[in-house]
Design an enzyme around this catalytic site. Structure first.
Site, PDB file in Angstrom:
ATOM      1  N   THR A  35       0.862  -1.141   0.015  1.00  0.00           N
ATOM      2  CA  THR A  35      -0.136   0.078   0.325  1.00  0.00           C
ATOM      3  C   THR A  35       1.048   1.195   0.022  1.00  0.00           C
ATOM      4  OG1 THR A  35      -1.849  -1.044   1.025  1.00  0.00           O
ATOM      5  CG2 THR A  35      -1.555   1.407   1.530  1.00  0.00           C
ATOM      6  N   GLN A 108      -3.936  -7.073  -6.662  1.00  0.00           N
ATOM      7  CA  GLN A 108      -4.442  -7.624  -5.418  1.00  0.00           C
ATOM      8  C   GLN A 108      -5.918  -6.885  -5.237  1.00  0.00           C
ATOM      9  OE1 GLN A 108      -3.493  -6.745  -1.503  1.00  0.00           O
ATOM     10  NE2 GLN A 108      -3.119  -8.798  -0.869  1.00  0.00           N
ATOM     11  N   HIS A 184      -7.304 -10.717  -1.679  1.00  0.00           N
ATOM     12  CA  HIS A 184      -6.736 -10.373  -0.520  1.00  0.00           C
ATOM     13  C   HIS A 184      -7.573 -11.115   0.865  1.00  0.00           C
ATOM     14  CE1 HIS A 184      -4.644  -8.774   2.713  1.00  0.00           C
ATOM     15  NE2 HIS A 184      -4.573  -7.500   2.269  1.00  0.00           N
ATOM     16  N   ASN A 187      -4.569 -10.340   6.682  1.00  0.00           N
ATOM     17  CA  ASN A 187      -4.152  -9.039   7.385  1.00  0.00           C
ATOM     18  C   ASN A 187      -5.691  -8.414   7.832  1.00  0.00           C
ATOM     19  OD1 ASN A 187      -1.696  -9.592   6.845  1.00  0.00           O
ATOM     20  ND2 ASN A 187      -1.602  -7.899   5.078  1.00  0.00           N
ATOM     21  N   TYR A 189      -8.718  -8.113   6.849  1.00  0.00           N
ATOM     22  CA  TYR A 189      -9.748  -7.346   6.004  1.00  0.00           C
ATOM     23  C   TYR A 189     -10.962  -8.278   5.758  1.00  0.00           C
ATOM     24  CZ  TYR A 189      -6.037  -4.165   5.856  1.00  0.00           C
ATOM     25  OH  TYR A 189      -4.848  -3.294   5.985  1.00  0.00           O
ATOM     26  N   ARG A 236      -4.201 -14.453  -0.920  1.00  0.00           N
ATOM     27  CA  ARG A 236      -3.094 -14.186   0.067  1.00  0.00           C
ATOM     28  C   ARG A 236      -3.781 -14.653   1.454  1.00  0.00           C
ATOM     29  NH1 ARG A 236       0.674  -9.146   1.780  1.00  0.00           N
ATOM     30  NH2 ARG A 236       2.515 -10.019   1.661  1.00  0.00           N
ATOM     31  N   ASN A 244      -4.490  -5.701  12.650  1.00  0.00           N
ATOM     32  CA  ASN A 244      -6.113  -5.371  12.758  1.00  0.00           C
ATOM     33  C   ASN A 244      -7.027  -6.043  13.755  1.00  0.00           C
ATOM     34  OD1 ASN A 244      -5.707  -2.965  10.876  1.00  0.00           O
ATOM     35  ND2 ASN A 244      -5.577  -4.410   9.071  1.00  0.00           N
ATOM     36  N   GLY A 325       8.617  -7.567   0.424  1.00  0.00           N
ATOM     37  CA  GLY A 325       7.857  -6.400   0.274  1.00  0.00           C
ATOM     38  C   GLY A 325       8.878  -4.892   0.342  1.00  0.00           C
ATOM     39  N   ARG A 326       9.288  -4.729   1.601  1.00  0.00           N
ATOM     40  CA  ARG A 326       9.999  -3.267   1.923  1.00  0.00           C
ATOM     41  C   ARG A 326      11.073  -3.286   0.866  1.00  0.00           C
ATOM     42  NH1 ARG A 326       9.330  -4.017   8.484  1.00  0.00           N
ATOM     43  NH2 ARG A 326       9.173  -6.199   7.504  1.00  0.00           N
TER      44      ARG A 326
HETATM   45  C1  8OZ Z   1      -0.188  -1.079   5.301  1.00  0.00           C
HETATM   46  C2  8OZ Z   1      -1.110  -0.057   5.393  1.00  0.00           C
HETATM   47  C3  8OZ Z   1      -2.398  -0.083   4.763  1.00  0.00           C
HETATM   48  C4  8OZ Z   1      -2.880  -1.195   4.304  1.00  0.00           C
HETATM   49  C5  8OZ Z   1      -2.173  -4.690   4.251  1.00  0.00           C
HETATM   50  C6  8OZ Z   1      -3.115  -3.615   2.556  1.00  0.00           C
HETATM   51  O1  8OZ Z   1      -1.721  -4.916   5.550  1.00  0.00           O
HETATM   52  C7  8OZ Z   1      -2.521  -3.674   3.512  1.00  0.00           C
HETATM   53  C8  8OZ Z   1      -1.855  -2.356   4.237  1.00  0.00           C
HETATM   54  C9  8OZ Z   1      -0.849  -2.442   4.506  1.00  0.00           C
HETATM   55  O2  8OZ Z   1      -2.471  -5.924   3.622  1.00  0.00           O
END
Ligand code: 8OZ
Length: 370
Positions: A35, A108, A184, A187, A189, A236, A244, A325-326
């Site tokens: 993101t 994604q 996705h 994480n 969501y 994923r 979260n 990622g990073r």
């Molecule tokens: C960091 C900031 C906002 C969203 C995820 C889509 O953790 C994200 C995300 C990561 O999968």
């Protein structure tokens, strides 16, 4: 004596090609979804996004930043969508540039569910969730870094609409030139909120038993796979991430069943975040080999891998590819740097989210080889 070269090396390396469903990857180094919160007016990916992804086209596969399937699917400021014509046209610039530079890219697709704030949603709307349980987490909204809003539980009659949004977004992805889709399911969501019993307290066909809690994941992935082909569909998952505000009473059983159901759909890949997203890999015990044993397609591993760990995972057959990622934020030519064991640029956290070219398209690549 003629020795014919074997097309598939017996012991694969991170730098060998691999086929993932319909996708031919030139190496096993995947750019993880990241993101960056730089979408423009109408949540359209900017022209800079085409340059950013294009610079990273030497990845075996790019997985785009999380991209919402509809207006209620948004939870952070300036994340792109793929539900309007303008958004599809914006993504077309990105996929054209990646393909021009020889890369592969999937989008994604996400729905954030309860991880949102009313200021990010259409007037009068609140975040939707499996159950009306507010997450103890924050998001970036127009007014700053704020607590997420109180969600409402989705009615069972609304769930087909969510599935339909993912189906249409997958169709739009192909129209935008993507090579495929990653759903996705990680994480914390919406799909993950349905999977785990910390956030899903429903007493209908989508809550309670593991069979019921894996139903939304299954229906979404089935609809996407039917629309664009299972060979272009991936998912994923993050079985034990606490991000979260997520937890589950029995993640091993839950995610083994989830992967079994994905296997039955014949999808191309599963992409697993091991441990806490972006954090410790050993926050909770989990048997990833047992998870992988449930799936016949390609396996992408992720979270805190360095070159040696990634090379070992591929060599030992624990993964077909590894997502970074990073390291990809700061190193557009990460594949070359890993191959040459060259030093890596350091990512600058202050420019991860929002802004323009700085910290986005201005990380230097190595000089061309002499
Ligand atoms: C960091 C900031 C906002 C969203 C995820 C889509 O953790 C994200 C995300 C990561 O999968």
């Amino acid at each position: 004596m003629a020795v014919s070269p074997s097309p598939v090396p017996a012991v694969p390396s991170l730098f060998d090609p691999v086929r993932i469903g319909a996708l031919e990857l030139s190496n096993r180094i995947v750019m993880a979804p990241l993101t960056r919160s730089r979408a423009g007016e109408g949540l359209v990916p900017s022209p800079l996004a085409a340059e950013y992804y294009g610079q990273r086209a030497s990845a075996g596969l790019i997985i785009s930043e999380a991209t919402q399937v509809g207006p209620l699917a948004q939870g952070y400021i300036a994340t792109p969508g793929i539900y309007t014509r303008e958004q599809v046209e914006g993504w077309r610039r990105v996929t054209d540039e990646v393909h021009r530079r020889g890369g592969r890219i999937v989008v994604q697709l996400w729905h954030v569910g309860r991880v949102s704030h009313v200021s990010l949603l259409p007037p009068g709307e609140v975040p939707v969730a499996p159950s009306a349980i507010r997450a103890s987490t924050k998001t970036f909204a127009p007014e700053g870094y704020v607590d997420v809003s109180e969600p409402r539980a989705l009615g069972i009659d609304e769930i087909p609409g969510v599935v339909e949004e993912f189906r249409q977004a997958a169709r739009n992805a192909i129209d935008a030139g993507f090579d495929g889709v990653e759903v996705h399911g990680a994480n914390g969501y919406l799909i993950d909120q349905f999977l785990r019993d910390g956030s899903n307290r429903r007493d209908d066909a989508y809550g309670g038993s593991i069979e019921n809690r894996t139903r939304l994941l299954f229906e979404v992935v089935e609809a996407v796979a039917r629309e664009i082909g299972p060979e272009r569909t991936g998912v994923r998952l993050a079985p034990v991430t606490p991000v979260n505000d997520m937890h589950d009473s029995n993640p091993q059983a839950l995610f083994e069943r989830a992967v079994e159901r994905l296997d039955a759909l014949g999808i191309a890949f599963v992409h697993v975040i091991e441990g806490a997203t972006g954090g410790p890999r050993d926050n909770l015990p989990f048997d990833y080999a047992a998870l992988r044993a449930k799936f016949r397609g390609a396996w992408i591993a992720n979270n805190g891998y360095d070159r040696d760990m990634a090379e070992a995972a591929v060599r030992e057959g624990r993964a077909d590819a590894v997502a970074f990622g990073r390291a990809f934020i700061a190193n557009p030519d990460l594949v070359r740097r890993l191959r040459e064991n060259a030093p890596l640029n350091t990512p600058d956290r202050d420019t991860f989210y929002g802004g323009g070219a700085r910290g986005y398209t201005d990380y230097p690549a190595l000089d061309p080889a002499p």
